[in-house]
Write an enzyme that holds these catalytic residues in place. Structure first.
Site, PDB file in Angstrom:
ATOM      1  N   ASP A  33      30.846  35.909  17.900  1.00  0.00           N
ATOM      2  CA  ASP A  33      31.861  35.890  18.950  1.00  0.00           C
ATOM      3  C   ASP A  33      32.925  34.865  18.582  1.00  0.00           C
ATOM      4  OD1 ASP A  33      30.749  37.692  21.015  1.00  0.00           O
ATOM      5  OD2 ASP A  33      29.078  36.277  20.950  1.00  0.00           O
ATOM      6  N   ASP A 174      26.776  44.760  24.943  1.00  0.00           N
ATOM      7  CA  ASP A 174      26.815  43.312  24.718  1.00  0.00           C
ATOM      8  C   ASP A 174      26.811  42.547  26.040  1.00  0.00           C
ATOM      9  OD1 ASP A 174      27.141  40.824  23.592  1.00  0.00           O
ATOM     10  OD2 ASP A 174      29.217  41.142  22.934  1.00  0.00           O
TER      11      ASP A 174
END
Ligand code: DX5
Ligand code: ZN
Length: 213
Positions: A33, A174
């Site tokens: 991320d 996610d």
């Protein structure tokens, strides 16, 4: 179903060891991320980190750009070696142009749809998507609760895929994924689960990944 390990939840002080352990534990992908402190109220990783991680990683690396103005950084992430580049749908002004650009750099083009965004976000853009990420928590932090609305949206995306030969994307999920919601996700059409906390929460990474498989 593939398991992508979200390194947001790992011990950064032992990053190389963590990558090695997660690869030996049976993960299929590494999920990074990237956070800019602007689109989300948090910071994580960077272009330079992607390049360093690629030097030691044996698995494909997906970068999830939780940043504003992703179009300004695509080339650099491609150069750093990211295999899949995922942009947030709500950060992209010209999705067809940007997703095509990611593909033209030889990378897979990912498109992430937030929990409060409709699944119809993909209606006009699906031929340009290689990897659709249905967010099941708001972007910015690991360890949040799973938002079950994604199930309906995954089914929608799976139906589009079945009805349209140009829709060839994989579907990932996610946010807040645990062994408890995996069966429903699989049934809805999910191909990849991105998991942070539920892998790194105990020392038994292999056991934790096995629960998902
Ligand atoms: C959140 C990130 C996720 C996060 C998932 O903004 O996109 O990849 O690391 O972590 P868990 O599995 O803890 O929700
Ligand atoms: Zn992510």
């Amino acid at each position: 179903m593939k398991v992508s390990a979200s390194l947001l939840a790992c011990d950064y002080l032992k990053l190389e060891q963590e990558i090695d352990r997660i690869e030996r534990a049976g993960a299929d992908l590494l999920h990074l991320d990237i956070m800019d402190g602007h689109y989300v109220n948090n910071f994580a990783f960077s272009i330079d980190m992607v390049e360093k991680i690629k030097r030691v990683a044996g698995l494909p690396v997906e970068v999830h750009l939780e940043i504003d103005n992703p179009q300004e950084h695509i080339e650099n992430f491609a150069k750093a070696g990211a295999d899949i580049i995922i942009v947030q749908a709500d950060c992209v002004h010209h999705p067809i142009r940007l997703l095509s650009k990611i593909r033209s750099l030889g990378k897979k083009a990912g498109y992430a749809v937030n929990p409060c965004e409709p699944a119809e976000r993909i209606d006009e853009v699906f031929p340009y998507i290689d990897y659709l990420l249905m967010m099941s928590a708001e972007p910015g932090f690991g360890g949040q609760p799973f938002n079950g609305n994604c199930i309906r949206k995954i089914k929608y995306a799976d139906d589009i895929r079945k009805a349209n030969p140009q829709a060839a994307y994989s579907i990932g999920v996610d946010g807040g994924v645990t062994a408890e919601n995996t069966a429903d996700l699989r049934e809805a059409g999910t191909d990849v689960i991105i998991v942070g906390s539920a892998i790194f929460c105990t020392d038994d990474y292999a056991g934790n990944i096995a629960k998902f498989k």
